[in-house]
Write a protein that holds these residues in place. Sequence first.
Motif, PDB file in Angstrom:
ATOM      1  N   ASN A   1     -15.973   3.139  -6.905  1.00 51.64           N
ATOM      2  CA  ASN A   1     -15.271   3.057  -8.041  1.00 51.64           C
ATOM      3  C   ASN A   1     -14.252   4.100  -8.418  1.00 51.64           C
ATOM      4  OD1 ASN A   1     -17.184   1.217  -9.010  1.00 51.64           O
ATOM      5  ND2 ASN A   1     -18.855   2.664  -9.577  1.00 51.64           N
ATOM      6  N   MET A   2     -14.419   5.400  -7.725  1.00 50.55           N
ATOM      7  CA  MET A   2     -13.493   6.206  -7.930  1.00 50.55           C
ATOM      8  C   MET A   2     -12.036   5.924  -6.884  1.00 50.55           C
ATOM      9  SD  MET A   2     -15.131  10.128  -8.120  1.00 50.55           S
ATOM     10  CE  MET A   2     -16.301   9.633  -6.533  1.00 50.55           C
ATOM     11  N   LEU A   3     -12.247   5.493  -5.758  1.00 47.38           N
ATOM     12  CA  LEU A   3     -11.347   4.794  -5.031  1.00 47.38           C
ATOM     13  C   LEU A   3     -10.566   3.710  -5.598  1.00 47.38           C
ATOM     14  CD1 LEU A   3     -10.028   4.894  -2.004  1.00 47.38           C
ATOM     15  CD2 LEU A   3     -11.665   2.922  -1.629  1.00 47.38           C
ATOM     16  N   ALA A   4     -11.054   2.888  -6.587  1.00 47.19           N
ATOM     17  CA  ALA A   4     -10.423   1.796  -7.328  1.00 47.19           C
ATOM     18  C   ALA A   4      -8.997   2.388  -8.149  1.00 47.19           C
ATOM     19  CB  ALA A   4     -11.351   1.176  -8.084  1.00 47.19           C
ATOM     20  N   GLN A   5      -9.258   3.800  -8.489  1.00 46.22           N
ATOM     21  CA  GLN A   5      -8.412   4.574  -9.316  1.00 46.22           C
ATOM     22  C   GLN A   5      -7.361   5.037  -8.521  1.00 46.22           C
ATOM     23  OE1 GLN A   5     -10.636   6.968 -11.714  1.00 46.22           O
ATOM     24  NE2 GLN A   5     -12.028   5.170 -12.335  1.00 46.22           N
ATOM     25  N   ARG A   6      -7.591   5.261  -7.175  1.00 49.17           N
ATOM     26  CA  ARG A   6      -6.313   5.730  -6.342  1.00 49.17           C
ATOM     27  C   ARG A   6      -5.433   4.815  -5.844  1.00 49.17           C
ATOM     28  NH1 ARG A   6      -8.678  10.752  -4.280  1.00 49.17           N
ATOM     29  NH2 ARG A   6     -10.121  11.315  -5.986  1.00 49.17           N
ATOM     30  N   GLU A   7      -4.422   4.481  -6.399  1.00 51.44           N
ATOM     31  CA  GLU A   7      -3.397   3.691  -6.120  1.00 51.44           C
ATOM     32  C   GLU A   7      -2.739   3.645  -4.710  1.00 51.44           C
ATOM     33  OE1 GLU A   7      -2.810   0.533  -7.804  1.00 51.44           O
ATOM     34  OE2 GLU A   7      -4.579   1.313  -9.137  1.00 51.44           O
ATOM     35  N   LYS A   8      -2.750   4.860  -4.116  1.00 49.75           N
ATOM     36  CA  LYS A   8      -2.117   5.172  -2.868  1.00 49.75           C
ATOM     37  C   LYS A   8      -2.994   4.124  -1.869  1.00 49.75           C
ATOM     38  CE  LYS A   8      -2.395   8.785   0.515  1.00 49.75           C
ATOM     39  NZ  LYS A   8      -2.578  10.225   0.763  1.00 49.75           N
ATOM     40  N   TRP A   9      -3.963   4.037  -2.092  1.00 51.12           N
ATOM     41  CA  TRP A   9      -5.166   3.326  -0.947  1.00 51.12           C
ATOM     42  C   TRP A   9      -4.782   1.959  -1.109  1.00 51.12           C
ATOM     43  CZ3 TRP A   9      -5.865   6.386   2.928  1.00 51.12           C
ATOM     44  CH2 TRP A   9      -5.851   7.484   2.801  1.00 51.12           C
ATOM     45  N   PHE A  10      -3.843   1.279  -1.917  1.00 52.65           N
ATOM     46  CA  PHE A  10      -3.707  -0.330  -2.019  1.00 52.65           C
ATOM     47  C   PHE A  10      -2.413  -0.571  -1.938  1.00 52.65           C
ATOM     48  CE2 PHE A  10      -7.625   1.361  -4.203  1.00 52.65           C
ATOM     49  CZ  PHE A  10      -8.571   0.289  -3.785  1.00 52.65           C
ATOM     50  N   ASP A  11      -2.111  -1.958  -1.330  1.00 55.29           N
ATOM     51  CA  ASP A  11      -0.686  -2.131  -1.418  1.00 55.29           C
ATOM     52  C   ASP A  11      -0.565  -3.238  -2.441  1.00 55.29           C
ATOM     53  OD1 ASP A  11      -1.585  -4.763  -0.812  1.00 55.29           O
ATOM     54  OD2 ASP A  11      -0.906  -4.824   1.169  1.00 55.29           O
ATOM     55  N   SER A  12       0.825  -3.786  -2.900  1.00 57.92           N
ATOM     56  CA  SER A  12       1.084  -4.696  -3.999  1.00 57.92           C
ATOM     57  C   SER A  12       0.096  -5.891  -3.978  1.00 57.92           C
ATOM     58  CB  SER A  12       2.312  -5.040  -3.698  1.00 57.92           C
ATOM     59  OG  SER A  12       2.747  -5.733  -2.590  1.00 57.92           O
ATOM     60  N   ASP A  13      -0.529  -6.278  -3.045  1.00 57.60           N
ATOM     61  CA  ASP A  13      -1.515  -7.359  -3.214  1.00 57.60           C
ATOM     62  C   ASP A  13      -3.078  -6.715  -3.061  1.00 57.60           C
ATOM     63  OD1 ASP A  13       0.463  -9.441  -2.998  1.00 57.60           O
ATOM     64  OD2 ASP A  13       0.639  -8.819  -0.606  1.00 57.60           O
TER      65      ASP A  13
END
Length: 518
Positions: free
Chosen positions: A367-379
């Motif tokens: 749930n905290m990782l979901a708020q870390r945009e660094k770990w996701f690309d645009s898709d």
Amino acid sequence: MQYIVNAKEAKQIDGISIEEIGIPSFVLMERASLRVVECVKRQLPGKGRRIAVVAGSGNNGGDAVAAGRILAEGGDLVTIFFLGTEEKATAECKAQLAIARKLDLSVCCESEEPASLKQFEGIIDGIFGIGLSREITGRHLRWIEEINASEAVVFSVDIPSGVDASTGQIWGTAVQADITVTFGVNKLGLVLFPGAEYAGTVFTEDIGFPKKAIQMVKPRCFTYGREDVSLLFPKRKKRSHKGSYGKTLIIAGSEQMSGAALFAAKAAYLMGSGLVKVISHENNRNMLQTQLPEALFAFYRTADDGSLLFEEEKGGSGIKRLLAEIAWASAVVAGPGIHVGNGSQEILDAMLQVTDKPVLLDADALNMLAQREKWFDSDRRILLPPNFLITPHLKEMSRLQQCPVSHIKEHLGEYVLKSGTEKKAGAVIVLKDAKTLVSDGKQIYLNTSGNSALAKGGSGDVLSGMIGGLLAQGMPPFQAAALAVYLHGLTAEEYVKSKSASSMLATDILAMLAAVLP
């Protein structure tokens, strides 16, 4: 290990067998129809059965017509209802219809309204096969409604008409089969929900597809059976010590939650980890030390600013201590029951720095990782490296992907591949559902063990610890996750042999592990 194929892969296996290897399509059709006939005879013993065959114009319909012809030759009273346009039927289907007519079988080419099926004891459904990719309307819809309204035993050929063979989704409506006889290799649509609810009991029958054809296709998805457990589970060495079986670090629990840490840590030990250490809030000290005296412990309290203070520290951040504990471990499990807060953010910060050992993130860590945009690309592809595993249930996955749970449920296969690529593995995703999926972006494990007994609080914490225990012993992340998921399901299967599925608790999962481990 058994493969499970999507529609494209199933067609490729069929095509290679016929066009490249040279097995005539009609031979495969005759063998498929024989497998259906055998199933009908098992389920409806005796002779003179009244059987309706409801067939479309594809090869699926040809299989059904051939099965009806063989049953009629054996003395059953068979009526064939052909729903397609004969001129547009496949060559094999046309040939089967011609044979049926030459043998004086009743072949009805139906008008818009379906016939009543109430007088039949069995119905063979061959309307649509694995190639269906459109909404069912018109007379096909009405025929399916008539089949479902009957009291007959319904046998679907390869897949219930209306079920998507790749996703398990329903194309508007679908036949509710009692038995599905599928050919060669099981289909994803028969295992995934809601298709699994329409398939009834599934029999996967050999009709002569060569092993070489399956190997050439290299299906992406597979599942385990009980015979795989003893082959895959880590072996104990005659000359060994506790250090031989790895060290599992469990970072779990919070000021108001203690059970998650206990469940995960005990599961890691039961899976064979030589040493288990638990990092948890000091409120959990008495319970953990009493309930799991075998474990090592480090307890923290939360400072006024929310940061972690370990017992031997006078102040400051706990990240240094966390990194030191991580250095001790062979594998790390973090997240069960830690809640979302400043101290938990420190835990996640420390985890995301790890590059040299497997790290499993679960529950609030996700749930905290979901708020870390660094770990996701645009898709929203997850960019964690291959040493990471994440174990979201559907709601947690919806937070990670920022989309509704309903969309995740309808596209499980798509979302479990949100890491890595077909050529390069990424973080392992364990997408927990009634049929849990595991993927590293290259391959997919689809779990077929378990039942509703596992739908209880604490079940996921046990699973995380089980995976952690295998990781600590050196098992690669994808394999560890897949095997643990399968064993987790087996505990529920063993439990319901003597008790109600409603009564199973997380502690019972732990107790049943001894019954399923080799």
